[in-house]
Scaffold this active site. Structure first.
Site, mmCIF file in Angstrom:
data_model
loop_
_atom_site.group_PDB
_atom_site.id
_atom_site.type_symbol
_atom_site.label_atom_id
_atom_site.label_comp_id
_atom_site.label_asym_id
_atom_site.label_seq_id
_atom_site.Cartn_x
_atom_site.Cartn_y
_atom_site.Cartn_z
ATOM 1 N N SER A 42 1.912 7.685 1.449
ATOM 2 C CA SER A 42 2.485 6.538 1.525
ATOM 3 C C SER A 42 2.865 5.809 0.156
ATOM 4 O O SER A 42 3.759 4.823 -0.182
ATOM 5 C CB SER A 42 1.329 5.355 2.214
ATOM 6 O OG SER A 42 1.186 5.972 3.136
ATOM 7 N N GLU A 63 -11.538 2.160 -4.145
ATOM 8 C CA GLU A 63 -10.480 1.893 -5.256
ATOM 9 C C GLU A 63 -10.984 1.131 -6.384
ATOM 10 O O GLU A 63 -10.558 1.431 -7.602
ATOM 11 C CB GLU A 63 -9.408 0.590 -4.593
ATOM 12 C CG GLU A 63 -8.543 1.106 -3.371
ATOM 13 C CD GLU A 63 -9.219 1.146 -2.203
ATOM 14 O OE1 GLU A 63 -10.333 0.609 -2.129
ATOM 15 O OE2 GLU A 63 -8.657 1.318 -1.299
ATOM 16 N N PHE A 88 -4.566 -3.524 -2.798
ATOM 17 C CA PHE A 88 -5.939 -3.278 -3.160
ATOM 18 C C PHE A 88 -5.950 -2.549 -4.655
ATOM 19 O O PHE A 88 -7.210 -2.640 -5.113
ATOM 20 C CB PHE A 88 -5.965 -1.782 -2.589
ATOM 21 C CG PHE A 88 -6.115 -1.785 -0.844
ATOM 22 C CD1 PHE A 88 -6.790 -3.086 -0.365
ATOM 23 C CD2 PHE A 88 -5.092 -1.108 0.071
ATOM 24 C CE1 PHE A 88 -6.400 -3.277 0.991
ATOM 25 C CE2 PHE A 88 -5.125 -1.244 1.359
ATOM 26 C CZ PHE A 88 -5.620 -2.805 1.781
ATOM 27 N N ARG A 171 9.231 1.943 -1.973
ATOM 28 C CA ARG A 171 9.379 3.389 -1.818
ATOM 29 C C ARG A 171 10.298 3.865 -0.825
ATOM 30 O O ARG A 171 11.018 2.867 -0.293
ATOM 31 C CB ARG A 171 7.880 3.771 -1.280
ATOM 32 C CG ARG A 171 7.643 2.867 0.237
ATOM 33 C CD ARG A 171 6.073 3.366 0.873
ATOM 34 N NE ARG A 171 5.934 2.566 2.213
ATOM 35 C CZ ARG A 171 5.159 2.898 2.987
ATOM 36 N NH1 ARG A 171 4.192 3.519 2.411
ATOM 37 N NH2 ARG A 171 5.118 2.190 4.165
#
Lengths: 321, 285
Positions: A42, A63, A88, A171
């Site tokens: 991703s 994270e 995140f 992306r």
């Protein structure tokens, strides 16, 4: 400020500019280390993972630890690129980013994938406040690229840059706006795409394509705008903005973000601090969390399409008269 | 035969002298902690005194480091994850020669190189800035990982607190260090059983803490954190352990060495008065 002609096309489903840029960077810079948080595909770091397994570390869904491991690596001279969805690597780890990355001015590159309304995963996954959070941090450089060309050029540029960087990352199928042969991305430099005297449009990130799409519609209405693209939200190109602001009374900003403390607020600060007196219309999310949905649906629902830009400009010009 | 016995006797005497010397060094650190916090009228004596023997032993008997060259690439790294206990850290660095001992009396003063939490930008010998709990151990993992990537021989030491162990990030770090087989990482838990609000056990119990670290895949040892021999022995075991990071759970006493501070939560972050300072120093002679 650099002038550039635009071409608007899709980079293609398989083009994935970030994936390419990161692999190329891995080839040329052996200090680059890639950290992931279980989203390799991703966040498009799977190419680097497969090519440089010794310099790729999956930290799992953790994270906070990911961010501080990056700090430890950077202290030892590595150049870590930290990945997850934009929400995140900003909201979730804000204190880690503030205290360890920004406060110590550590050379960590934070890559926030699927920014703002480009996420289809609903409000928990829509980074609509990431520019605000990162812009507030001293020492932090903040970048919101608009297209594949900028992504390909910005990735090596941020690796060269010494200090912390937050970069938003689109992306897969990413717009192709700038001609890779002619465009030259520089941190902190705006790009003037068109000069006109009726209104100044200032766009960042994915919103540049909507601003570009508004140009023919504006022409039909005999409106000749200046269009300025800001890829570096911080440090912002104040000189270019003052120059663009001098061309017309009305300024309109458009961003894939809340209108607070992102692009629009940055421009408002420059207008006010320099006594420019322009009227400013800020387009973006207005003090609300967005609904889940596709990019197309959300741009329409929150009135961020080219048509809405034109409507806002017409309204703004009418109010001036 | 006679000669050999004599030599054995001499060896024993040397060992005893060396042991006394190390104990004396730790006492000196404790005196400096009291003096600098009293002078600043601010600071954290309890957790500084509880980890004094660990940090003193690390810097005087275990770690490769050079006060003349604080950023020497081959040096062992140290991260004080429980950053508020920096008076002990500063005292040790001063005694090692990183900066003059007199500098300790500038603790927490405006413009001083010695602030309330360690800052690698301003303090020679500090490898990593800390202050917000739970983050130092993650960074230590990053430093150990960099050592592996670059095939360096340095080792990374980190001290965490027991209250700090309530931070979820500590356990994220624990998981990742074991996953990446960071056997160049050695952590201490300064287990003094007290945190600001009271007993760790009552605030938020971290037990069974040894089992937890074992379950997370660490080579886990438990020692008396005030026994220099046990500290040295445990680090020796850590050094020999392959493919696993080591956690040394060190049972300690908060405020160790000063009768009216020992086991008292009230001295977590409260400076001694001048009278208390004098009493503490006389106990530490």
């Amino acid at each position: 400020m650099q002038e550039c002609k635009y071409i608007l096309a899709k980079s293609g489903q398989d083009f994935a500019p970030y994936k390419r840029a990161l692999v190329m960077l891995g080839e040329s810079n052996k200090r680059v280390i890639v950290l992931g948080a279980d989203l390799s595909n991703s966040t498009e770091i799977d190419g680097f993972r497969d090519r440089f397994p010794d310099r790729f570390f999956n930290i799992g869904v953790a994270e906070q630890n990911e961010m501080n491991i990056a700090v430890g690596l950077a202290i030892e001279g590595e150049i870590p690129f930290v990945h997850s969805f934009g929400v995140f690597v900003t909201r979730r780890v804000y204190e880690q980013v503030c205290v360890q990355v920004a406060m110590q001015n550590i050379n960590v590159k934070i890559v926030g994938s699927i920014p703002g309304l480009t996420s289809r995963l609903g409000p928990t996954h829509q980074a609509i406040d990431d520019l605000a959070l990162m812009r507030t941090l001293p020492n932090m450089t903040v970048i919101d690229p608009a297209d594949a060309t900028e992504i390909l050029q910005a990735v090596p540029a941020i690796a060269e840059h010494s200090g912390p960087v937050y970069i938003r990352m689109m992306r897969r199928e990413v717009p192709l706006i700038f001609d890779p042969e002619k465009y030259h991305f520089q941190i902190g430099k705006a790009a003037c795409i068109q000069e006109g005297q009726d209104v100044t449009i200032i766009a960042c990130g994915v919103m540049l394509q909507n601003a570009l799409a508004s140009l023919p519609l504006l022409e039909q209405n005999n409106i000749n705008p200046t269009l300025l693209h800001i890829s570096t939200i911080k440090p912002i190109d104040t000189t270019a903005i003052i120059e663009a602001a001098s061309k017309s009374r009305l300024i309109i900003t458009i961003e894939n973000h809340l209108i607070t403390n992102g692009l629009g607020s940055s421009i408002a600060e420059i207008i006010a601090e320099n006594g420019l007196g322009n009227t400013l219309i800020r387009m973006g999310l207005r003090d609300e969390f967005a609904a889940p949905g596709t990019q197309e649906y959300l741009f329409e629902r929150y009135q961020l399409n080219s048509r809405h830009i034109v409507e806002k400009i017409l309204e703004g010009l009418k109010n001036k008269k | 035969m006679q000669d050999i016995d004599n030599l054995k006797e001499l060896d024993k005497k040397d060992e005893k002298d060396e042991k006394d010397e190390k104990a004396e060094k730790a006492k000196e650190v404790r005196r400096l902690i009291i003096q600098m916090i009293a002078e600043a009228n601010s600071g954290h004596p309890g957790g500084s005194l509880s980890m004094t023997d660990i940090i003193t032993t690390l810097y005087f008997s275990i770690m490769n480091h050079s006060a003349a060259n604080p950023t020497w690439e081959e040096r062992d790294r140290f991260v004080l994850s429980k950053g508020h206990a920096c008076p002990a850290f500063y005292a040790v660095l001063a005694l090692c020669g990183y900066f003059p001992i007199s500098e300790l009396m500038n603790l927490r003063k405006l413009g001083s190189i010695l602030q309330g939490h360690p800052d690698h930008e301003v303090t020679p010998g500090v490898d990593f800035s800390t202050g917000s709990l739970g983050q130092g151990i993650s960074a230590a993992c990053g430093m150990a990982l960099a050592g592996k990537i670059d095939k360096k021989n340095y080792r990374v030491y980190v001290i965490i607190g027991d209250g700090e162990s309530q931070e979820g990030q500590v356990w994220e770090a624990a998981m990742s260090a074991a996953h990446y087989k960071l056997d160049n990482l050695c952590a201490f838990l300064d287990y003094n059983k007290l945190q600001i609000d009271g007993e760790v056990e009552k605030i938020m119990n971290i037990e069974p803490v040894v089992d937890k670290w074992k379950a997370f895949g660490w080579n886990t040892l438990r020692i008396d954190g005030h026994s220099i021999e046990q500290i040295i022995e445990a680090v020796g075991i850590a050094h020999k352990t392959k493919d696993k990071p080591t956690m040394i759970v060190a049972d300690t006493i908060k405020g160790k060495g000063v009768s009216f501070m020992e086991g008292r939560v009230g001295f977590h972050g409260v400076a001694p008065t001048r009278d208390q300072e004098q009493q503490a120093l006389s106990e530490l002679m």
